[in-house]
Design an enzyme around this catalytic site. Structure first.
Site, PDB file in Angstrom:
ATOM      1  N   ASP A 188       0.882  -1.169   0.000  1.00 16.05           N
ATOM      2  CA  ASP A 188       0.000   0.000   0.000  1.00 16.05           C
ATOM      3  C   ASP A 188       0.914   1.211   0.000  1.00 16.05           C
ATOM      4  O   ASP A 188       2.129   1.082   0.211  1.00 16.05           O
ATOM      5  CB  ASP A 188      -0.934   0.004   1.222  1.00 16.05           C
ATOM      6  CG  ASP A 188      -2.292   0.605   0.884  1.00 16.05           C
ATOM      7  OD1 ASP A 188      -2.320   1.761   0.424  1.00 16.05           O
ATOM      8  OD2 ASP A 188      -3.323  -0.080   1.068  1.00 16.05           O
ATOM      9  N   HIS A 265      -3.813   2.148  -4.669  1.00 15.87           N
ATOM     10  CA  HIS A 265      -3.105   1.973  -3.390  1.00 15.87           C
ATOM     11  C   HIS A 265      -1.651   1.596  -3.663  1.00 15.87           C
ATOM     12  O   HIS A 265      -1.087   0.745  -2.994  1.00 15.87           O
ATOM     13  CB  HIS A 265      -3.793   0.893  -2.541  1.00 15.87           C
ATOM     14  CG  HIS A 265      -5.042   1.398  -1.870  1.00 15.87           C
ATOM     15  ND1 HIS A 265      -5.018   2.135  -0.717  1.00 15.87           N
ATOM     16  CD2 HIS A 265      -6.342   1.273  -2.204  1.00 15.87           C
ATOM     17  CE1 HIS A 265      -6.252   2.448  -0.359  1.00 15.87           C
ATOM     18  NE2 HIS A 265      -7.080   1.946  -1.251  1.00 15.87           N
ATOM     19  N   GLU A 320     -10.751   1.135  -4.488  1.00 12.69           N
ATOM     20  CA  GLU A 320     -10.583   2.582  -4.337  1.00 12.69           C
ATOM     21  C   GLU A 320      -9.636   3.229  -5.340  1.00 12.69           C
ATOM     22  O   GLU A 320      -8.902   4.154  -4.986  1.00 12.69           O
ATOM     23  CB  GLU A 320     -10.112   2.897  -2.904  1.00 12.69           C
ATOM     24  CG  GLU A 320     -11.121   2.471  -1.862  1.00 12.69           C
ATOM     25  CD  GLU A 320     -10.729   2.852  -0.441  1.00 12.69           C
ATOM     26  OE1 GLU A 320     -11.562   3.436   0.252  1.00 12.69           O
ATOM     27  OE2 GLU A 320      -9.591   2.549  -0.020  1.00 12.69           O
TER      28      GLU A 320
HETATM   29  C1  ACM Z   1     -10.891  -1.346   1.723  1.00 10.73           C
HETATM   30  O1  ACM Z   1     -11.285  -1.179   2.888  1.00 10.73           O
HETATM   31  N1  ACM Z   1     -10.442  -0.314   1.020  1.00 10.73           N
HETATM   32  C2  ACM Z   1     -10.923  -2.638   1.091  1.00 10.73           C
END
Ligand code: ACM
Ligand code: ZN
Length: 677
Positions: A188, A265, A320
């Site tokens: 991440d 991410h 996201e």
């Molecule tokens: C997440 O909580 N973005 C999978």
């Protein structure tokens, strides 16, 4: 619990007479599917004789599990052992390789299963009963198997690095709880956490930052640094450590699932390898989907990951993505034209599907967060549902497997008690009881869809969890509830029965050096939320001069006058949200004497939830001319607290109409009730 008591015969009582103590009823987590109380208790000696009848797979592993509980145990390869393990080709009431039967007689304890995993889980049940009765095992027949095949915990070791010892310690607890999947969130923006030989800058640079905590790292502009810098914070698992963790987990029948985030991410990768971002301007988090080098990189990483992790599933993230860079990127736009992709969702789906094909070509399957459904779901993907349960259910309807980890029940990073009593958390309010109340496969689902929901998982995201102790505090005891949800048949589960078992298990974990949340200190929900409030406006008509925020309508027009106060968080369907401005008028239907008008606003700055900076309260008898009763101005204070502030007028007045206006300079206002007395 199927718990059948039968009356003990005189002969049995005589047999029991040998045992001076009373064996306690089994108090096991997760609750076994069926326990029948039957026959004699048996005292397991300190140095028990163990018979592992051939052919039993994994007998060394099983002996390892036995010596963890009884260090002086010894093998006795024939009849007459204190504990005997055997494999049967079929067992009544058991269909899963993880299922087992456990029978106690005055001759000893016999565990039978279809496979090694079942024997291991039978031993876990026995270990808990052994602890409870200090070796005196009640006379029972247990027939047990899991409700769901996938029972997981996710650890985010990117936001704050956690080392191999920490991970193994959690594996130990997971095994006792019969959890069988450890999902490691390895990559991440806050740090890359796994050695990849082909891309050394991932661990020489992308795994390190100048700040210790995620919060400070964000406040200082998301910078990275070299591993050799004197102020470097972070770390990564070497490939040898990964192999060691994977083997340690396998010995405890746990599969470790790696997650490599894509297409977003991934800010840390772009910091180390900027050529993988979009042109002319990279989006700080998203890979360039139109760049062939992105696929080369991801496939190379997957190659090394697949070598390290025997897991059938490789998690490819997918959540996201901002997708902004793709809209302006010459390469992404070219690819969209070439492939006839109509929007950036389809562009994301292109990457996920292509990576799925690659993973499939290695004989593995992908899991992705529910966003991977946007733009079309890759054909063999399993969906991990987190933004609610709809994604997982939709995937299941489409013939895909789904794992449920909805934020409202399974996100272990939320507050587990009154926020003022807890270390800062990301938000939410998820006490043990609420986790336990979750049912991943409700009866309302179509019967052909239910089997596609293969599991449940608790997720520990660690943005606000900087230490190992804090991480354990958030995991336990809530992981106990996840374990029982995944294992025990829904109809056998009861909060009243679970709670004392959880207290005991939690105490045991504490005695073993786990930093648990102490249930004895639990304050519980916001007191206002626990009983209805009666007042003049209850049930009256509210006119919204400005509409509520469509993401948090709560119960629409009735919310502010339904007599229901909200709890510690705005996602409990008691709080109504307003985008910076609230303006409502209540009609009391006739002129009434009034002594109080007030509303309470929540503030939690992380997700931009603020109390108002200005409130105006006015009244009218005719709905035409209003008298201002009170104007309150309050400067915004940004802090780490979760606060509840009442903005109210008190005095003597008479009115039929009450207007309440509240304004903030930015963010969202949340209020639960407009109270008029
Ligand atoms: C997440 O909580 N973005 C999978
Ligand atoms: Zn691009």
């Amino acid at each position: 619990m199927k718990y059948t008591k039968i009356f003990l015969s005189a002969a049995m009582l005589l047999a029991l007479g040998a045992c001076s103590k009373q064996a306690p009823a089994p108090a096991v987590i997760p609750q076994p599917a069926s326990i029948e109380q039957k026959g004699s208790a048996y005292q397991i000696p300190d140095a028990p004789m163990i018979n592992i009848a051939a052919p039993v797979p994994d007998s060394e592993r099983l002996m390892g599990a036995i010596t963890e509980v009884w260090p002086q145990a010894a093998l006795k390869p024939d009849e007459g052992a204190d504990i005997s393990l055997s494999i049967s080709p079929s067992l009544e009431g058991v269909t899963s390789p993880e299922g087992y039967t456990l029978s106690v007689t005055d001759q000893g304890v016999a565990i039978e299963a279809l496979d090694g995993a079942g024997l291991f889980y039978g031993l876990q049940t026995l270990a808990q009963m052994n602890r409870e009765g200090q070796g005196l095992i009640p006379g029972v027949v247990i027939v047990d198997e899991p409700r769901m095949e996938y029972r997981g915990l996710m650890l985010d070791i990117s936001r704050h690095y956690r080392d191999a010892d920490f991970i193994k310690k959690q594996i130990d607890a997971m095994a006792q709880l019969k959890l069988n999947r450890l999902h490691l969130h390895l990559t991440d923006a806050a740090g890359w956490r796994i050695e990849i030989k082909k891309y050394p800058r991932l661990t020489e640079y992308a795994a390190w930052r100048p700040e210790e905590t995620w919060k400070e790292w964000g406040e200082n502009g998301h910078r990275y640094c070299n591993a050799t810098d004197s102020t470097a914070h972070g770390g990564f698992l070497t490939q040898d450590e990964v192999r060691d963790i994977v083997a340690y987990a396998a010995d405890r029948y746990i599969t470790v699932i790696p997650e490599i985030e894509m297409p977003s991410h991934s800010g840390e990768v772009l910091a180390a390898y900027p050529e993988l971002g979009c042109v002319p301007v990279a989006d700080g988090q998203d890979f360039c989907v139109g760049n062939e080098e992105t696929y080369e990189f991801l496939q190379d990483v997957i190659d090394e990951v697949i070598d390290l992790f025997p897991s059938h599933y490789i998690h490819i993230g997918g959540d996201e993505a901002g997708k902004q860079g793709w809209r302006n990127c010459t390469r992404c736009q070219r690819l969209m034209r070439q492939k006839g992709l109509k929007d950036v969702d389809e562009l994301q789906s292109y990457l996920i599907t292509r990576m799925e094909e690659y993973v499939n070509s290695k004989g593995r399957d992908i899991i992705g967060w529910d966003e991977i459904m946007e733009g079309g779901l890759a054909p063999n993907a399993t969906v991990m549902s987190w933004r609610g349960t709809e994604g997982g259910i939709r995937a299941a309807h489409g013939g895909h497997k789904a794992i449920m980890s909805p934020g409202a029940y399974c996100y272990l990073d939320g507050y587990q008690d009154a926020p003022s009593t807890q270390p800062q958390a990301i938000g939410g309010y998820l006490p043990l009881e609420k986790v336990y109340s979750y049912n991943p496969v409700p009866d309302t689902l179509a019967s052909d869809v239910r089997p596609m929901i293969i599991g449940v998982q608790g997720n520990l995201w660690c943005e606000y969890i900087p230490t190992a102790e804090h991480a354990e505090y958030m995991i336990y005891p809530r992981l106990l509830a996840i374990a029982e949800i995944g294992w025990t048949p829904q109809e056998e589960r009861s909060w009243a029965d679970f709670k004392p078992r959880a207290e005991k298990f939690n105490e045991y974990l504490a005695s073993q050096g786990y930093h648990v949340f102490d249930l004895a200190t639990e304050v519980g929900n916001r007191p206002e939320a626990t009983q209805p409030v009666d007042h003049l406006a209850k049930g009256k008509t509210v006119t919204y001069n400005r509409r509520w925020w469509r993401q948090y309508p709560c119960n629409g027009d009735s919310t502010l006058v339904d007599g229901q106060r909200g709890g510690w968080n705005y996602n409990d369907y008691r709080w109504q949200g307003f985008l910076s401005h609230m303006d409502v008028t209540i009609d009391l239907e006739k002129v009434e004497p009034i002594t109080y008008i007030g509303a309470t606003f929540m503030q939690i700055c992380g997700p931009d939830v603020y109390r108002p900076e200005s409130v105006v309260i006015s009244v009218s008898k005719d709905g035409e001319s209003y008298e201002e009763l009170k104007r309150i101005d309050m400067e915004r204070v940004v802090d780490d607290e979760v606060t509840f502030t009442e903005f109210a007028w008190e005095g003597q007045s008479e009115a039929r109409y009450v207007r309440y206006q509240a304004d903030a300079s930015s963010g969202v206002l949340f209020t639960d009730e407009l109270i008029i007395k």
